[in-house]
Write an enzyme that holds these catalytic residues in place. Structure first.
Site, PDB file in Angstrom:
ATOM      1  N   SER A 125     -11.463  32.308  45.218  1.00 44.14           N
ATOM      2  CA  SER A 125     -10.777  33.170  44.273  1.00 44.14           C
ATOM      3  C   SER A 125      -9.369  32.701  43.912  1.00 44.14           C
ATOM      4  O   SER A 125      -8.766  33.203  42.977  1.00 44.14           O
ATOM      5  CB  SER A 125     -10.706  34.594  44.824  1.00 44.14           C
ATOM      6  OG  SER A 125      -9.963  34.628  46.040  1.00 44.14           O
ATOM      7  N   LYS A 155      -0.323  33.471  44.926  1.00 41.22           N
ATOM      8  CA  LYS A 155      -1.516  34.154  44.439  1.00 41.22           C
ATOM      9  C   LYS A 155      -1.177  35.629  44.263  1.00 41.22           C
ATOM     10  O   LYS A 155      -0.510  36.231  45.122  1.00 41.22           O
ATOM     11  CB  LYS A 155      -2.645  33.971  45.454  1.00 41.22           C
ATOM     12  CG  LYS A 155      -3.984  34.587  45.040  1.00 41.22           C
ATOM     13  CD  LYS A 155      -5.032  34.275  46.094  1.00 41.22           C
ATOM     14  CE  LYS A 155      -6.409  34.804  45.718  1.00 41.22           C
ATOM     15  NZ  LYS A 155      -7.430  34.453  46.736  1.00 41.22           N
ATOM     16  N   SER A 183     -11.910  30.786  49.741  1.00 38.80           N
ATOM     17  CA  SER A 183     -11.141  30.959  48.508  1.00 38.80           C
ATOM     18  C   SER A 183      -9.892  30.113  48.381  1.00 38.80           C
ATOM     19  O   SER A 183      -9.263  30.097  47.324  1.00 38.80           O
ATOM     20  CB  SER A 183     -10.776  32.434  48.313  1.00 38.80           C
ATOM     21  OG  SER A 183     -11.918  33.166  47.956  1.00 38.80           O
TER      22      SER A 183
END
Length: 447
Positions: A149, A74, A173
């Site tokens: 996210s 990420k 997330s």
């Protein structure tokens, strides 16, 4: 191919990391323009690392089950020499001068990094649509959100763009996009996996953990992310479902839920009961206070971190995230302190809910993946805000710090994935993973 399938073949020389990495890079090239999962792709470096891994393995220097495995990060995690954008123009000039601790540990385990994945800007959202690089899109239906996210990370696993990936989880997330995309997402116990070198949202709620194609793959990655003294060498076996004690978190967590999600979740729980698990209803008395507790903590922490750039570069934030940060500046000190007390109350209530059971069971996500741009979604009791619905079932375990894992449990009639969540005791993560392995096997056999 899963990590667990690829690793023994790599170890024996039956499969080459270079070929595995080429296949992942081909998937990225084929699908990324449509799904927007990656912000940065490191094809040349990845292939060089893969060739190096193949030589090491051939020379008898096999490092373990992540050696030669293509992994993505990420884009909140630092990787030396690459930008860490946090999906924001605010960080367009940033280049990491060192690896994040997790990045370094995965590198030491022999992982091959194929790129950095898209996310909701600064992890401050649940849909991955507010990004300076454009919205990430659900691989099951590109008109819908992949969750957030860590949306790009979930897409990468669901499509084979990488075999492993790392996400972060402040209110859900990792688990939210895992549920929305039909993969496994594991939020470790708070503080077990280092967040050093990771752009923060809320330092006291942020967790770093894996998304994967299976519970076993998640365990392999998680184990490599730990400091050496916490690692468990042995591969885990499923706990027998017969005799498994599960606490069903009813009430608040089922009050506002999509009909298909409720149906599939209750069917999975009933399957566990029929297979010999004991299901006990447990309560979370202050559940209705969780959104306010969470909001004041995250807003206060985010306002502090972004104070300087929100003044000097407000135009570089996406409009929705900027608005949220502007609102965050008005959190009062008394509200923040009150929220800290509320966090302690939720933690003790989850400890009590776990008393006498092996794990808690509940939905991961109250709704299927929402359409991109949707403000509300229909649920039992009437429409509610998408952000509220997406955080509803995952928030408790960020506030409490207990480990929690989401695994696929079925689909809606339209084929959208639904996730089932298990949460376990602090200090007993292997037991939670063993329970998840058992549930995963039961659901697979039922399908």
């Amino acid at each position: 191919m899963t990590i667990a399938e690829a690793a023994p073949r790599l170890a024996k020389g039956e499969l080459k990391s270079e070929k595995l990495t080429e296949d992942c890079l081909s998937k990225i090239e084929e699908l990324n323009a449509k799904l927007n999962a990656f912000i940065t792709v490191t094809a040349e470096d990845a292939l060089a690392s893969a060739r190096k891994a193949d030589k090491e393995i051939a020379a008898g220097r096999y490092l373990g089950p992540l050696h030669g495995i293509p992994v993505s990060l990420k884009d909140l995690l630092d990787q030396k020499g690459l930008p860490t954008t946090a999906a924001s123009s605010v960080r367009r000039d940033h280049v990491a001068d060192a690896d994040a601790v997790v990045t370094a540990r995965l590198r030491k385990a022999g992982a091959v990094f194929v790129g950095k994945t898209n996310l909701h800007e600064f992890a401050f959202g649940t849909t991955s649509e507010d990004s300076a690089f454009g919205p990430a899109r659900n691989p099951k239906d590109p008109t819908r959100s992949p969750g957030g996210s860590s949306g790009g990370s979930a897409i990468a696993i669901a499509t084979g763009m990488s075999l492993g990936t790392v996400g972060t989880d402040t209110g859900g997330s990792i688990r939210i996009p895992a549920a929305a995309c039909g993969v496994v997402g594991f939020k470790p116990e708070w503080g077990q996996v280092s967040a050093a070198g990771v752009v923060p949202l809320s330092r006291q709620l942020d967790h770093v953990g894996p998304l994967a194609a299976s519970v076993t793959d998640a365990w392999i990655q998680y184990n490599a992310m730990l400091p050496g003294e916490l690692r468990v060498g042995a591969q885990l076996e499923p706990t027998p479902v017969k005799g498994l004690r599960l606490g069903m978190m009813s009430g608040y967590l089922f009050d506002r839920i999509d009909a298909d999600v409720e149906r599939v979740t209750l069917a999975a729980i009933e399957s566990l009961r029929k297979a010999g698990a004991t299901i006990t209803e447990v309560a979370l008395p202050h559940a209705t206070d969780m959104p306010a507790i969470y909001l004041h903590l995250v807003f206060g922490d985010a306002a502090e971190y972004h104070a300087r750039t929100l003044v000097s570069r407000p135009q570089d934030y996406t409009p929705n995230v900027r608005l949220r940060l502007e609102m965050a500046r008005y959190v009062l000190a008394e509200d923040y302190i009150r929220a800290l007390r509320g966090k302690a109350i939720i933690t003790s209530e989850i400890d009590r809910a776990l008393d006498g059971v092996d794990a808690l069971v509940l939905p991961t996500l109250s709704i299927p993946a929402p359409p991109i741009g949707a403000a509300t979604m229909p649920v039992k009791g009437g429409p509610d805000a998408v952000r509220t619905l997406m955080l509803r079932c995952t928030q408790p375990f960020n506030l409490s710090g207990h480990p929690a894992i989401s695994l696929p449990s079925g689909t809606t009639p339209a084929g959208l994935p639904i996730g089932l969540q298990l949460a376990g005791h602090k200090g007993k993560t292997p037991a939670l993973v063993q329970a998840a392995l058992a549930v995963e096997r039961l659901i697979a056999n039922a399908g």
